[in-house]
Design a protein around this motif. Structure first.
Motif, PDB file in Angstrom:
ATOM      1  N   GLN A 430      72.873  45.756  45.454  1.00  0.00           N
ATOM      2  CA  GLN A 430      71.672  46.503  44.857  1.00  0.00           C
ATOM      3  C   GLN A 430      70.932  45.672  43.985  1.00  0.00           C
ATOM      4  O   GLN A 430      69.575  45.840  44.307  1.00  0.00           O
ATOM      5  N   PHE A 432      70.740  42.246  43.615  1.00  0.00           N
ATOM      6  CA  PHE A 432      70.065  41.533  44.701  1.00  0.00           C
ATOM      7  C   PHE A 432      69.040  41.845  45.601  1.00  0.00           C
ATOM      8  O   PHE A 432      67.848  41.101  45.588  1.00  0.00           O
ATOM      9  N   TYR A 433      69.029  43.171  46.144  1.00  0.00           N
ATOM     10  CA  TYR A 433      67.834  43.514  46.702  1.00  0.00           C
ATOM     11  C   TYR A 433      66.927  44.008  46.120  1.00  0.00           C
ATOM     12  O   TYR A 433      65.676  43.484  46.510  1.00  0.00           O
ATOM     13  N   CYS A 434      67.006  44.414  44.845  1.00  0.00           N
ATOM     14  CA  CYS A 434      65.680  44.538  43.952  1.00  0.00           C
ATOM     15  C   CYS A 434      65.191  43.221  43.632  1.00  0.00           C
ATOM     16  O   CYS A 434      63.913  43.121  43.759  1.00  0.00           O
ATOM     17  N   GLN A 436      64.957  40.447  45.197  1.00  0.00           N
ATOM     18  CA  GLN A 436      64.517  40.001  46.516  1.00  0.00           C
ATOM     19  C   GLN A 436      63.213  40.536  46.584  1.00  0.00           C
ATOM     20  O   GLN A 436      62.288  39.999  47.106  1.00  0.00           O
TER      21      GLN A 436
ATOM     22  N   ALA B  48      66.662  32.981  50.015  1.00  0.00           N
ATOM     23  CA  ALA B  48      66.100  34.055  49.022  1.00  0.00           C
ATOM     24  C   ALA B  48      66.965  33.874  47.721  1.00  0.00           C
ATOM     25  O   ALA B  48      66.593  34.507  46.583  1.00  0.00           O
ATOM     26  N   PRO B  72      65.991  34.654  42.215  1.00  0.00           N
ATOM     27  CA  PRO B  72      65.644  35.562  43.455  1.00  0.00           C
ATOM     28  C   PRO B  72      64.374  36.062  43.261  1.00  0.00           C
ATOM     29  O   PRO B  72      63.385  36.079  44.253  1.00  0.00           O
ATOM     30  N   GLU B  73      63.819  36.658  42.258  1.00  0.00           N
ATOM     31  CA  GLU B  73      62.601  37.285  41.705  1.00  0.00           C
ATOM     32  C   GLU B  73      61.445  36.497  41.785  1.00  0.00           C
ATOM     33  O   GLU B  73      60.474  36.624  42.358  1.00  0.00           O
ATOM     34  N   ALA B  76      60.764  35.511  45.153  1.00  0.00           N
ATOM     35  CA  ALA B  76      59.800  36.776  45.788  1.00  0.00           C
ATOM     36  C   ALA B  76      58.441  36.601  45.363  1.00  0.00           C
ATOM     37  O   ALA B  76      57.457  36.898  46.106  1.00  0.00           O
ATOM     38  N   PHE B  84      66.639  42.495  55.206  1.00  0.00           N
ATOM     39  CA  PHE B  84      68.171  42.378  55.146  1.00  0.00           C
ATOM     40  C   PHE B  84      68.639  42.896  56.337  1.00  0.00           C
ATOM     41  O   PHE B  84      68.391  43.892  57.091  1.00  0.00           O
ATOM     42  N   VAL B  88      70.388  47.907  51.310  1.00  0.00           N
ATOM     43  CA  VAL B  88      71.250  48.864  50.623  1.00  0.00           C
ATOM     44  C   VAL B  88      70.594  50.179  50.256  1.00  0.00           C
ATOM     45  O   VAL B  88      69.269  50.068  50.332  1.00  0.00           O
ATOM     46  N   ILE B  90      69.507  52.971  47.555  1.00  0.00           N
ATOM     47  CA  ILE B  90      69.277  53.368  46.194  1.00  0.00           C
ATOM     48  C   ILE B  90      68.933  54.855  45.838  1.00  0.00           C
ATOM     49  O   ILE B  90      67.836  55.088  46.201  1.00  0.00           O
ATOM     50  N   PHE B  98      59.876  52.654  44.755  1.00  0.00           N
ATOM     51  CA  PHE B  98      60.427  51.425  44.794  1.00  0.00           C
ATOM     52  C   PHE B  98      59.206  50.076  45.319  1.00  0.00           C
ATOM     53  O   PHE B  98      59.239  49.160  44.487  1.00  0.00           O
TER      54      PHE B  98
END
Lengths: 481, 250
Positions: A430, A432-434, A436, B48, B72-73, B76, B84, B88, B90, B98
Motif C-alpha cells: 500500500q 509503495f503504491y502511494c 509511486q 519505479a 519512489p516518490e 514519480a 500496477f 492495491v 485503500i 487519492f
C-alpha cells in the motif's frame, strides 16, 4: 517537559515536608494525601451546601473500601493516591509570560493543528491581549442560550445556582459506588460542566465550541452532567485537539448524560493528553467513567477520538432504558510508542425495540497495545433489541498489539446481535503504491489511516473533524521507519 | 529519455535481473514480452524504485540523470508512472481524494501551490470522459471491490491525471475483457505524445494490437535476449516462447 513518576514522587515528598499535613486550607494548593478531612475541606473551599458535602463523604467512605480494578488489558505502576494533592486553585495567566517563551516544538504542533494565536496563548497560560473579541463572542453566546432557557456553566456554579437540578440528577447514571475511579471522582471532583436543555428546545449551537480552551484547564477530576429534557436536542463537544501537557498524572473524570423521552444528545470527545515520551516515560493515566441513560425514544451518540494518554481506561456506555431508545458509539483509538488503551462501550438494552450501533476503530503503532472491550447486554424484557458492532483494528509495524474483547449477554430470544471484526496491517505494498503516485510515506500513512477512520470522523461536527484528522496524522508521525 | 545500463537486481539474495540494457526515446512505445518468471514485473518495480528489490549493479537514467538514488516518490515527481499489475486497495480513500493528494504532493515537491479545486474538478471531468469512466466510480474507495477491469481502467485514469513522462504498464491487459481492453488501449493511445514514452509489459500479443509498439523486446531469465519491431510480437504469438528459450540456451 516529560515528567517521570519518580520525579513527581520526589517533588511531592518534598512538598509534604514543606507544608505538613494540617496546613491552612485557605492556601491555593492542598497538602497531599486523601482523607475525609480533605474531602470536607474541598467541599468547604467551594462553599458547597451540606448535601453535597455529605455526598462526597459518602463516596469517599465507599472508595476507601474499594480496590483498583485490574481486569483491563493494561499494565502500569499504580498511582499512590496518598501522594497527590486534591485541590489547587485554577492557574491565572502570567502577565509576564510571552508566547516567545513557550517551547517552540509545541508551537509548531499548534500551527499544524491550525490553532489560533489567541487559543495558543490561553493554552500556555499566556495573557491574551486582544480579549475584546472572545469576550463579546462569549457574551452573545450566553445570551442566545439564556433566551432558550439553556443552562450551561461550570458544575461548581451550578451547585450554587441550581442546587435542586444538580442534586436531582447527579449520581443517577454513575452512582458513587459504581467503580473505584468514579467513587474517587465523586469524593474529590473539583469542577466540570453542567448543562440543562429544557423541554422541546433544540440547542442552536455546538456546546463548548467557544469554550473549548477555557475548559481545558478544569483539572484532573472533572465532572460533567448533561440533562436533556423531553424532546430536546444538544450536541456537546469535549476536549481539545491541542496537546495538553498537564502535569497531573492521574485523570479520573465522570460524565453523566440523561436523555429524557424523545431527547437526543450527541457527545463528541477528542482526547489528546500527554502520552509519555518515546521511551514510554511519563504520560497521563486517563481512567474515565462515561455513561448515558436513554428514556423512551431517546438517542445518545458517543463519538470519541482518543490519541493521547499513556494509559486509557474508558467505556462510554448507554443504558437503553426506554422503549425504542437508541445508543451509538463511534470510536477511534490511536496508540503509539508505549501507549496502552483499553476502551470500548457497554450497550445495556432494557427497553423494547432498543437499538445500538458500535463502530470501533483501533490503530496501533510502535510498541503500543490497543484493546477494544465491549458489552452488549439484552435483558429478558427487551423484545426486538438490535445491535450491530464493528471492530476494526489497523496495525503498523510488528511490535504493537490489537485485542478485541466483545462480550454478549442476551436473555431475550428476539434479540438480533451482529458482530463484525477485522484486523489489517498497513502493508508495504500500500505504501509503495502511494509512493509511486508521488505521495511520501508519512502522507501515505495519514491517507490510509484517515480512510480507515472515515466512518467515525464523519460523525464529528465539521470543524472538529478537520482538527481530529490532522491530529491523527500528528499522532502517528514517525511511526513507520 | 529512459536509459537502463547493465542493470542487475535481486530479491532476498536471489538474482532476478542479470544485466538489462534498454533505451527508450521520447515519443516511443516499447513492449517487453517474455515467459512467466522472466523478470518483467521486477524490471517495472525496479524502475519505479521498489525497495523490495536490491539493485546490485548497473544504473537507470531518466533524461540523462541517474535516478538510482531517488526514492519512489521522487521518481514519480520526475514523471515515472507505473500501472500496477495488482493495484492495491485503500479502504475509505476515494479515487478523487487519492488523485487530489497525489497531484498536490507532486506539485508541492516542485514548489507549486495546490491545484485550485475548480481546476481539479475540470481535470477529473476531462480525464474521466476520456476513459469513459462513470463519475460515481470516482467517489468509491480506491480499488475496494473493483472488478479486474475497473482496477486497470482506474490505473490508466490515474496515468491520465498525472500525465507522466514515462509510463510503464505492467500486465495492464490481464483480467480485462475485450471491451475494457479497447477502452484502456484507446486511453493510452490518446495520452501518447511526442514528449512521453510508454513501456508495455505483457505476456500476450493481444494488447499490442491496440497499443502498437515501435519496438519489442523479449526478456528471458533476467536478460533481454531479442529485440525487434512489432513483427517479433506476432512471431511470439505464433510460435510461443520455446524457440526463444532454446536460442538463449545455445
Amino acid at each position: 517537559m516529560a515528567y517521570t513518576e519518580q520525579e513527581l514522587k520526589k517533588e511531592l515528598e518534598t512538598k509534604e515536608y514543606e507544608y505538613g499535613f494540617y496546613t491552612d486550607i485557605e492556601s491555593d494548593t492542598f497538602p497531599i494525601g486523601l482523607s475525609e478531612e480533605i474531602v470536607i475541606a474541598i467541599s468547604k473551599k467551594k462553599n458547597e451546601p451540606k448535601w453535597m458535602t455529605d455526598w462526597r463523604v459518602e463516596a469517599y467512605r465507599v472508595w476507601e473500601k474499594m480496590k483498583e480494578p485490574e481486569w483491563a488489558n493494561v499494565r502500569y505502576q499504580k498511582p499512590d493516591f496518598q501522594a497527590i494533592s486534591y485541590y489547587s486553585a485554577p492557574k491565572k495567566a502570567d502577565p509576564n509570560k510571552k508566547l516567545e517563551d513557550v517551547d517552540p516544538e509545541l508551537l509548531e504542533m499548534y500551527k499544524k493543528l491550525g490553532i489560533s494565536i489567541d487559543e495558543q496563548k490561553k493554552l500556555q497560560n499566556v495573557a491574551v491581549d486582544i480579549v475584546v473579541d472572545s469576550v463579546s463572542v462569549a457574551t452573545t453566546f450566553k445570551k442566545t442560550l439564556a433566551e432558550k432557557g439553556i443552562i450551561f456553566m461550570p458544575i461548581s456554579e451550578a451547585i450554587q445556582e441550581y442546587p435542586e437540578l444538580v442534586r436531582k440528577y447527579m449520581g443517577t447514571v454513575v452512582p458513587t459506588t459504581d467503580n473505584f475511579y468514579a467513587a474517587l471522582n465523586s469524593a474529590v471532583f473539583t469542577d466540570g460542566s453542567f448543562c440543562y436543555i429544557p423541554k422541546g428546545v433544540r440547542c442552536p449551537m455546538e456546546l463548548s465550541t467557544y469554550f473549548r480552551i477555557n475548559q481545558a484547564g478544569t483539572g484532573q477530576f472533572e465532572r460533567t452532567l448533561v440533562v436533556a429534557d423531553e424532546g430536546s436536542y444538544v450536541s456537546y463537544l469535549e476536549g481539545c485537539t491541542a496537546p495538553s501537557r498537564d502535569e497531573n498524572q492521574l485523570h479520573a473524570a465522570v460524565v453523566e448524560l440523561i436523555a429524557m423521552d424523545d431527547a437526543e444528545i450527541k457527545y463528541s470527545t477528542v482526547q489528546n493528553w500527554f502520552p509519555g515520551n518515546k521511551e514510554g516515560k511519563g504520560g497521563v493515566y486517563n481512567f474515565v467513567t462515561k455513561r448515558a441513560i436513554c428514556e423512551k425514544n431517546a438517542k445518545v451518540s458517543w463519538t470519541q477520538v482518543e490519541t493521547g494518554s499513556a494509559v486509557t481506561w474508558k467505556y462510554p456506555s448507554c443504558i437503553l432504558k426506554g422503549d425504542n431508545s437508541i445508543g451509538e458509539f463511534y470510536s477511534i483509538a490511536v496508540t503509539n510508542n508505549y501507549q496502552q488503551a483499553d476502551t470500548g462501550t457497554k450497550m445495556i438494552h432494557l427497553g423494547k425495540n432498543t437499538r445500538s450501533t458500535i463502530i470501533s476503530k483501533g490503530i496501533s503503532a510502535g510498541k503500543s497495545q490497543n484493546s477494544y472491550r465491549g458489552l452488549v447486554q439484552v435483558s429478558s424484557r427487551a423484545d426486538n433489541a438490535r445491535n450491530f458492532s464493528q471492530c476494526d483494528s489497523l496495525l503498523m509495524g510488528n511490535e504493537c498489539g490489537a485485542h478485541t474483547f466483545p462480550y454478549i449477554e442476551a436473555k431475550n430470544k428476539s434479540a438480533m446481535i451482529e458482530h463484525e471484526a477485522t484486523t489489517s496491517k498497513i502493508g508495504e505494498d500500500q505504501i509503495f503504491y502511494c509512493n509511486q503516485r508521488g505521495i511520501d510515506t508519512e502522507k501515505a500513512i495519514a491517507l490510509i489511516v484517515n480512510g480507515f477512520s472515515k466512518e467515525v470522523l464523519n460523525k464529528l461536527p465539521m470543524e472538529f473533524a478537520v482538527e481530529a484528522q490532522k491530529l491523527l496524522e500528528i499522532s502517528l508521525e514517525g511511526s513507520v521507519g | 529519455m529512459l536509459k537502463i545500463k547493465d542493470l542487475h537486481a535481486s530479491v532476498e539474495g536471489k538474482g532476478i535481473l542479470k544485466g538489462i540494457n534498454l533505451e527508450v526515446g521520447a515519443g516511443e512505445v516499447h513492449a517487453i514480452m517474455g515467459p512467466n518468471g522472466s523478470g518483467k514485473s521486477t524490471l517495472a518495480s525496479v524502475i519505479a524504485g521498489n525497495e523490495t528489490y536490491e539493485v546490485t549493479a548497473g544504473d537507470i537514467f531518466l533524461d540523462g540523470e541517474s535516478i538510482e538514488d531517488f526514492s519512489p516518490e521522487e521518481r514519480a515527481h520526475n514523471g515515472v508512472f507505473l500501472s500496477f499489475q495488482y493495484p492495491v486497495e485503500i479502504p475509505g480513500v476515494s479515487v478523487t481524494n487519492f488523485m487530489k493528494t497525489a497531484i498536490n504532493e507532486s506539485r508541492k515537491a516542485k514548489g507549486i501551490e495546490d491545484m485550485p479545486a475548480k481546476d481539479m474538478l475540470k481535470l477529473i471531468r476531462e480525464k474521466s470522459e476520456l476513459l469513459e469512466i462513470d463519475r460515481k466510480f470516482l467517489s468509491r474507495s480506491l480499488n475496494e471491490g473493483f472488478s479486474g477491469g475497473e482496477k486497470k481502467r482506474n490505473e490508466i485514469f490515474q496515468m491520465a491525471m498525472l500525465e507522466p513522462k514515462l509510463a510503464i504498464l505492467d500486465e495492464t491487459d490481464s483480467g480485462l475483457d475485450i471491451d475494457a481492453l479497447r477502452i484502456v488501449a484507446n486511453g493510452v493511445n490518446k495520452l501518447k505524445s511526442k514528449d512521453n514514452a510508454v513501456v508495455v509489459i505483457t505476456h500476450y500479443q493481444r494488447l499490442l494490437e491496440y497499443i502498437v509498439p515501435d519496438f519489442v523486446h523479449v526478456l528471458y531469465n533476467g536478460k533481454i535476449v531479442k529485440s525487434g519491431t512489432k513483427e517479433l510480437a506476432m512471431e511470439l504469438e505464433e510460435k510461443g516462447y520455446d524457440w526463444i528459450k532454446q536460442e538463449a540456451a545455445v
